[in-house]
Scaffold this active site. Structure first.
Site, mmCIF file in Angstrom:
data_model
loop_
_atom_site.group_PDB
_atom_site.id
_atom_site.type_symbol
_atom_site.label_atom_id
_atom_site.label_comp_id
_atom_site.label_asym_id
_atom_site.label_seq_id
_atom_site.Cartn_x
_atom_site.Cartn_y
_atom_site.Cartn_z
ATOM 1 N N ARG A 181 7.426 -7.902 16.109
ATOM 2 C CA ARG A 181 6.451 -8.959 15.825
ATOM 3 C C ARG A 181 7.021 -10.267 16.344
ATOM 4 O O ARG A 181 8.190 -10.576 16.073
ATOM 5 C CB ARG A 181 6.241 -9.039 14.309
ATOM 6 C CG ARG A 181 5.180 -10.026 13.900
ATOM 7 C CD ARG A 181 5.118 -10.172 12.385
ATOM 8 N NE ARG A 181 5.827 -11.368 11.966
ATOM 9 C CZ ARG A 181 5.642 -11.969 10.793
ATOM 10 N NH1 ARG A 181 4.796 -11.473 9.910
ATOM 11 N NH2 ARG A 181 6.329 -13.049 10.477
ATOM 12 N N TYR A 219 4.595 -21.137 10.200
ATOM 13 C CA TYR A 219 4.736 -19.880 9.499
ATOM 14 C C TYR A 219 5.476 -18.858 10.362
ATOM 15 O O TYR A 219 5.186 -18.714 11.541
ATOM 16 C CB TYR A 219 3.360 -19.299 9.139
ATOM 17 C CG TYR A 219 3.461 -17.833 8.855
ATOM 18 C CD1 TYR A 219 4.102 -17.408 7.692
ATOM 19 C CD2 TYR A 219 3.018 -16.894 9.752
ATOM 20 C CE1 TYR A 219 4.270 -16.083 7.448
ATOM 21 C CE2 TYR A 219 3.177 -15.558 9.511
ATOM 22 C CZ TYR A 219 3.806 -15.157 8.357
ATOM 23 O OH TYR A 219 3.989 -13.830 8.121
ATOM 24 N N GLU A 221 -2.510 -9.506 13.249
ATOM 25 C CA GLU A 221 -2.539 -9.318 11.791
ATOM 26 C C GLU A 221 -3.144 -10.514 11.070
ATOM 27 O O GLU A 221 -2.920 -11.659 11.474
ATOM 28 C CB GLU A 221 -1.088 -9.116 11.321
ATOM 29 C CG GLU A 221 -0.933 -9.008 9.816
ATOM 30 C CD GLU A 221 0.529 -8.993 9.391
ATOM 31 O OE1 GLU A 221 1.407 -8.702 10.229
ATOM 32 O OE2 GLU A 221 0.782 -9.288 8.216
ATOM 33 N N HIS A 232 -1.581 -14.935 9.802
ATOM 34 C CA HIS A 232 -1.426 -15.337 8.400
ATOM 35 C C HIS A 232 -2.654 -16.023 7.815
ATOM 36 O O HIS A 232 -2.543 -17.071 7.157
ATOM 37 C CB HIS A 232 -0.179 -16.222 8.245
ATOM 38 C CG HIS A 232 0.658 -15.805 7.076
ATOM 39 N ND1 HIS A 232 0.823 -16.572 5.967
ATOM 40 C CD2 HIS A 232 1.340 -14.679 6.840
ATOM 41 C CE1 HIS A 232 1.582 -15.939 5.094
ATOM 42 N NE2 HIS A 232 1.912 -14.784 5.604
ATOM 43 N N GLU A 268 -2.083 -6.999 3.513
ATOM 44 C CA GLU A 268 -0.845 -7.059 2.713
ATOM 45 C C GLU A 268 -1.099 -7.669 1.333
ATOM 46 O O GLU A 268 -0.350 -7.404 0.410
ATOM 47 C CB GLU A 268 0.254 -7.820 3.465
ATOM 48 C CG GLU A 268 -0.044 -9.292 3.679
ATOM 49 C CD GLU A 268 1.045 -10.019 4.465
ATOM 50 O OE1 GLU A 268 1.556 -9.439 5.431
ATOM 51 O OE2 GLU A 268 1.359 -11.157 4.100
ATOM 52 N N ASP A 277 1.223 -12.133 13.750
ATOM 53 C CA ASP A 277 0.607 -12.373 12.437
ATOM 54 C C ASP A 277 0.018 -13.789 12.408
ATOM 55 O O ASP A 277 0.756 -14.771 12.545
ATOM 56 C CB ASP A 277 1.707 -12.227 11.361
ATOM 57 C CG ASP A 277 1.172 -12.248 9.949
ATOM 58 O OD1 ASP A 277 -0.015 -12.568 9.772
ATOM 59 O OD2 ASP A 277 1.945 -11.946 9.014
ATOM 60 N N ARG A 287 -2.825 -2.698 5.811
ATOM 61 C CA ARG A 287 -1.460 -3.149 5.516
ATOM 62 C C ARG A 287 -1.021 -2.962 4.061
ATOM 63 O O ARG A 287 0.082 -3.366 3.683
ATOM 64 C CB ARG A 287 -1.372 -4.642 5.848
ATOM 65 C CG ARG A 287 -1.635 -4.957 7.287
ATOM 66 C CD ARG A 287 -0.366 -5.092 8.075
ATOM 67 N NE ARG A 287 0.479 -6.145 7.594
ATOM 68 C CZ ARG A 287 1.799 -6.033 7.387
ATOM 69 N NH1 ARG A 287 2.406 -4.893 7.599
ATOM 70 N NH2 ARG A 287 2.506 -7.065 6.961
HETATM 71 C C1 GCO Z 1 4.410 -10.234 6.616
HETATM 72 C C2 GCO Z 1 4.050 -11.290 5.670
HETATM 73 C C3 GCO Z 1 5.126 -11.907 4.866
HETATM 74 C C4 GCO Z 1 4.484 -12.531 3.646
HETATM 75 C C5 GCO Z 1 5.301 -12.400 2.442
HETATM 76 C C6 GCO Z 1 4.582 -12.973 1.237
HETATM 77 O O1 GCO Z 1 3.588 -9.923 7.447
HETATM 78 O O2 GCO Z 1 5.508 -9.712 6.464
HETATM 79 O O3 GCO Z 1 3.009 -12.079 6.072
HETATM 80 O O4 GCO Z 1 5.927 -12.781 5.589
HETATM 81 O O5 GCO Z 1 4.129 -13.827 3.881
HETATM 82 O O6 GCO Z 1 5.619 -11.068 2.266
HETATM 83 O O7 GCO Z 1 5.110 -12.552 0.060
HETATM 84 MG MG MG Z 2 1.730 -10.740 7.224
#
Ligand code: GCO
Ligand code: MG
Length: 402
Positions: free
Chosen positions: A147, A159, A236, A212, A262, A210, A283
């Protein structure tokens, strides 16, 4: 056989973890992860005060009945705190059952479907050249999937860009840190990152990214389209998935594969996304999505619609989640990939485990159970420290998604 004790162990071996240890009258015990990043103590209290007393005296073999009892019986369904607590109980019960059967957990689930679990690591850099250096390190370590995240010119922090490279940890001690965000700057920069990475490394490795949850559907569609030439394994969390139908808009415009989930805690968070084939990877993982029992249900639904698994595996998922997830991954027919952010040596010491990494694959060990334990004495030397994930604001101060 009866459950006679429920221990909730909260510790901070470089980051906070909540662990449930379910003990039976025959001495066999099971371990489950109950960590909810930045909200750890809420789950600990839920387990301690509300679930623990209801488990005493129950037969640990009745995994399904206990799951239904905790889910339906509470009246208040779903939600991250509840589902993480249920997941910890469920994981510990599967651990106990597999230990009693003398089998590694994957055997109880249905046996191996593959030889190893392909994982992806995190390459983060302050700029494109730096991210490329980090990608090279993961390639050297043998990873097949990486990633890539990158600092954005004009933004002081972004981020996914960490202070410590191999052990990236987004949660910080104290109160939440504040980051700044500009979608325009981000959309302008990220295609340049992947252009550079494909130019430098070719197409042999899988690359992932990602977003986010920071884009709207039409912005995500633009990004997905711009990234098509670079053949991402997935994009993602392009959009917050509270409104599942929002993903239709992205799908109408791009063939870049999409992953999300996630933060999902039940099958209902993903039902429409899966049934309408709006995503390619789900996820959800063991601890935040109700344990092995519920995750299996999500994966089975996904398998009907060509959606594959891609379990969350950041540092806030303890080795007990990683261990259980690897057994699940080795079995699940519609496996896609597993995230693997390495824990620090101290975390690994507190949670002795038998999974191992080689050639881009993780493999669970063959010990009975899920193969992860907790060293309670060492854990006690590292008490809980308040820590939060950062928050995110737009350049004009508006609160935004982290
Ligand atoms: C990922 C995530 C993490 C989260 C974290 C939050 O894809 O691994 O986005 O970085 O932000 O696990 O608790
Ligand atoms: Mg993530």
């Amino acid at each position: 056989m009866k459950i006679i004790d429920t221990k909730i162990i909260v510790c901070c071996p470089d980051r906070n973890f909540v662990t449930l240890k379910l003990i039976t009258d025959e001495g066999v015990y099971g371990i489950g992860d109950a960590t909810l990043n930045g909200r750890e103590l809420a789950v600990a209290a839920y387990l301690q005060d509300h679930i623990g007393p209801c488990l005493l005296g129950r037969d640990p073999g009745q995994i399904e009945d206990i799951w239904q009892y905790l889910y339906r019986g509470a009246y208040w369904r779903r939600g991250p705190v509840t589902m993480t607590a249920i997941a910890a109980v469920d994981t510990a019960l599967w651990d106990i059952k597999a230990k009693l059967a003398g089998m590694p957990l994957y055997q109880l689930l249905g046996g191996k479907s593959r030889n190893g679990v392909m994982v992806y690591g995190h390459a983060n850099g302050t700029d494109i050249a730096h991210t490329a250096d980090e990608v090279a390190k993961y390639i050297d370590m043998g990873y097949r999937a990486i990633r890539a995240q990158c600092g954005i010119p004009g933004l002081p922090s972004t981020y996914g860009v960490s202070k410590d490279k191999l052990f990236y940890e987004p949660a910080d001690a104290g109160l939440p840190a504040e980051n700044l965000w500009s979608t325009e700057k981000y959309l302008h920069h990220i295609p340049k990152l992947f252009d550079h990475l494909r130019d430098k490394f070719g197409f042999e490795h899988h690359l992932l990214h990602d977003a986010h949850h920071r884009l709207t559907p039409i912005e995500a569609a633009q990004l997905g389209k711009a990234l098509e030439p670079y053949k991402l394994f997935w994009l993602e969390d392009a959009v917050v998935a509270d409104n599942q139908a929002g993903f239709r808009r992205i799908r109408e415009h791009t063939t870049t594969p999409l992953a999300v989930g996630e933060v999902f805690n039940s099958i209902w968070d993903a039902k429409q996304l899966i049934e309408e084939q709006l995503i390619d990877y789900i996820r959800a993982t063991v601890t935040h999505a109700g344990g092995i029992t519920h995750l299996r249900r999500i994966a089975d639904l996904a398998s009907l619609y060509h959606v594959r698994t891609g379990c969350h595996g950041a540092t806030d998922l303890s080795p007990a989640t990683m261990g259980a997830a690897l057994h699940f991954d080795l079995w699940v027919p519609n496996f896609g990939i597993q995230e693997y952010m390495r824990h620090t040596p101290l975390t690994d010491e507190v949670f002795p485990h038998d999974y191992s990494f080689a050639d881009g694959y993780l493999t669970p060990g063959d010990k009975p159970g899920h193969g992860v334990d907790i060293d309670e004495k060492l854990a006690a030397k590292h008490p809980y420290k308040r820590a939060y994930l950062p928050v995110n604001r737009l350049l004009d101060g508006t609160m935004f998604n982290w």
